[in-house]
Design an enzyme around this catalytic site. Structure first.
Site, PDB file in Angstrom:
ATOM      1  N   TYR A 193      56.256  49.184  82.291  1.00  7.37           N
ATOM      2  CA  TYR A 193      55.130  48.303  82.604  1.00  7.37           C
ATOM      3  C   TYR A 193      55.282  47.707  84.008  1.00  7.37           C
ATOM      4  CZ  TYR A 193      53.183  48.725  77.892  1.00  7.37           C
ATOM      5  OH  TYR A 193      52.614  49.211  76.739  1.00  7.37           O
ATOM      6  N   SER A 194      55.178  46.386  84.153  1.00  9.19           N
ATOM      7  CA  SER A 194      55.096  45.805  85.492  1.00  9.19           C
ATOM      8  C   SER A 194      56.403  45.779  86.271  1.00  9.19           C
ATOM      9  CB  SER A 194      54.534  44.378  85.415  1.00  9.19           C
ATOM     10  OG  SER A 194      53.139  44.415  85.215  1.00  9.19           O
ATOM     11  N   ALA A 195      57.499  46.165  85.647  1.00  9.12           N
ATOM     12  CA  ALA A 195      58.708  46.361  86.452  1.00  9.12           C
ATOM     13  C   ALA A 195      58.469  47.455  87.494  1.00  9.12           C
ATOM     14  CB  ALA A 195      59.892  46.712  85.565  1.00  9.12           C
TER      15      ALA A 195
ATOM     16  N   LYS B 257      56.123  47.366  89.574  1.00  4.52           N
ATOM     17  CA  LYS B 257      55.688  46.709  90.804  1.00  4.52           C
ATOM     18  C   LYS B 257      56.830  46.557  91.806  1.00  4.52           C
ATOM     19  CE  LYS B 257      51.757  44.050  88.958  1.00  4.52           C
ATOM     20  NZ  LYS B 257      51.706  44.482  87.555  1.00  4.52           N
TER      21      LYS B 257
ATOM     22  N   TYR C  35      48.270  36.318  89.275  1.00  2.46           N
ATOM     23  CA  TYR C  35      48.910  37.595  89.007  1.00  2.46           C
ATOM     24  C   TYR C  35      47.887  38.720  88.886  1.00  2.46           C
ATOM     25  CZ  TYR C  35      52.200  40.871  86.830  1.00  2.46           C
ATOM     26  OH  TYR C  35      52.986  41.958  86.546  1.00  2.46           O
TER      27      TYR C  35
END
Length: 390
Positions: free
Chosen positions: A67-69, A71, A157
């Site tokens: 997921y957002s890791a 980014k 965010y």
């Protein structure tokens, strides 16, 4: 009792103990954790089940969607381009992406995309999911979109849109998709098992995610029963027009099946990176020092990349957050290993970060998607790293 596989260097035994406790007491099903110190792995552990339906065990090379890791991985690609002089973070986005200038966005600098200050968290009209996965329809919609607040005056965010925004700048500057740029310029030199856009031949290595349902759905309980410190957030969850909801409803349908082959094969640089804990830790290690002869960012670039750009109340998450240009910075709820650390969390519990003061890089991935304030798995592992250093 779950068998813990892998190796731990002398002094880092508390990490193994915390990892085992995550299975015994904190509901891990399949997971891996890796820690580098001064460019060398000192913890490399994995355990559990990669697919509860089939019983397939978690192996050293099991892949996990983080997921957002993702980014933090994508931000690294942007900073590498900046270091090479191909990208000026303070230049207007429209200098690289002319269509972006529409609707009053002509002066927004690249830096504000990375640090969640651009106000482009939502779309007036969601893009059909199939078109969003194809890339260009989504970037066209974002280029035409009016910001939700005056850019640069607040931060919120950009949970989904961040990947297309930053990714399109990478594509315009490098001539390659963000996944391709990462694969050729970062993953290949370091030998990383990590992809933004999963090749079809790697599909069988991916773990199957399990989603825990909350014990209590706060959106269904009477307002007076909601804890006071959560009332603003719960009110936002109940409001379909709130930024907290719209930020994650930029596609139609809004819910994306991240287990599906189509989604995993697409490039979503904010949220569908797939790889190992070892790959996350190794990349972050190469940000703060040399790893087998490879260092990604110079100390000067790293200092600029990790300098705080936005902090305080987040207009989407309705809680305090801190960002540099692309990386999350430590907070009381995400302390990492101390104030000099930087990295990024992912939905459900995944975490990658580095701490240059201690020479530490960290990666944790898991397939039981929990999240929320009661999910202490990554925090407990990071605390165990701190104890090991002490």
């Amino acid at each position: 009792m779950t068998v813990i596989n892998g190796e731990v260097a002398a002094g880092f035994e508390p990490v193994r103990e915390a990892f085992a406790a995550n299975f015994a007491r904190r509901e891990d099903i399949g997971a891996a954790v890796c820690v580098y110190q001064d460019g060398r792995p000192v913890v490399d552990l994995w355990a559990g089940v990669a697919d509860p339906d089939t019983g397939r065990p978690w192996e050293r090379d099991t892949f996990q969607l983080v997921y957002s890791a993702t980014k933090g991985v994508t931000a690294t690609a942007a900073h590498l381009l900046a270091q090479r002089g191909a990208l000026d973070l303070d230049a207007p986005v429209a200098e690289y992406w002319p269509e972006f200038a529409a609707n009053g966005k002509v002066e927004i600098p690249v830096r504000w995309l990375l640090s969640h200050q651009a106000g482009l968290v939502a779309l007036d009209e969601p893009v059909p999911l199939g078109e969003a996965l194809a890339w260009h329809p989504m970037t066209a919609a974002l280029a035409a979109q009016c910001p939700q607040w005056i850019p640069g005056t607040a931060h919120g965010y950009h949970g989904r849109t961040w990947g297309w925004l930053v990714g399109e700048v990478i594509r315009r500057v490098s001539g390659r998709t963000p996944g391709c740029f990462f694969a050729e310029e970062i993953a290949r030199p370091l030998g990383l098992d990590f992809f933004i856009g999963l090749p079809a031949g790697e599909r069988d290595r991916v773990s199957r995610m399990v989603y825990r349902k909350p014990d209590v759905d706060l959106t269904t309980v009477p307002e007076e029963s909601v804890p006071e410190d959560l009332r603003d957030l719960v009110a936002a969850w109940r409001d379909p027009n709130s930024l907290s909801n719209r930020a994650f409803a930029v596609t139609d349908p809004a819910n994306i099946d991240f287990d599906s082959p189509e989604v995993q094969a697409a490039e979503l640089p904010s949220s569908n990176g797939i790889g190992t804990a070892h790959a996350l830790a190794r990349m972050y290690a190469a940000l703060i020092g040399e790893v087998d002869g490879v260092r990604l960012l110079t100390p000067e670039t790293l200092a600029s990349a990790t300098e705080e750009q936005a902090s305080g109340q987040d207009r989407v998450m309705l809680a305090p957050s801190r960002f540099s240009t692309g990386y999350m910075l430590p907070t009381t709820t995400i302390p990492m290993t101390g104030p000099s650390a930087f990295g990024h969390t992912g939905r459900g519990g995944s975490l990658g970060f580095a701490d240059p003061k201690h020479g530490i890089a960290f990666g944790y991935v898991m397939n039981h998607i929990i999240g929320g304030p009661d999910d202490l798995r990554a925090t407990t592992l990071a605390e165990a790293v701190r104890r090991s250093l002490a």
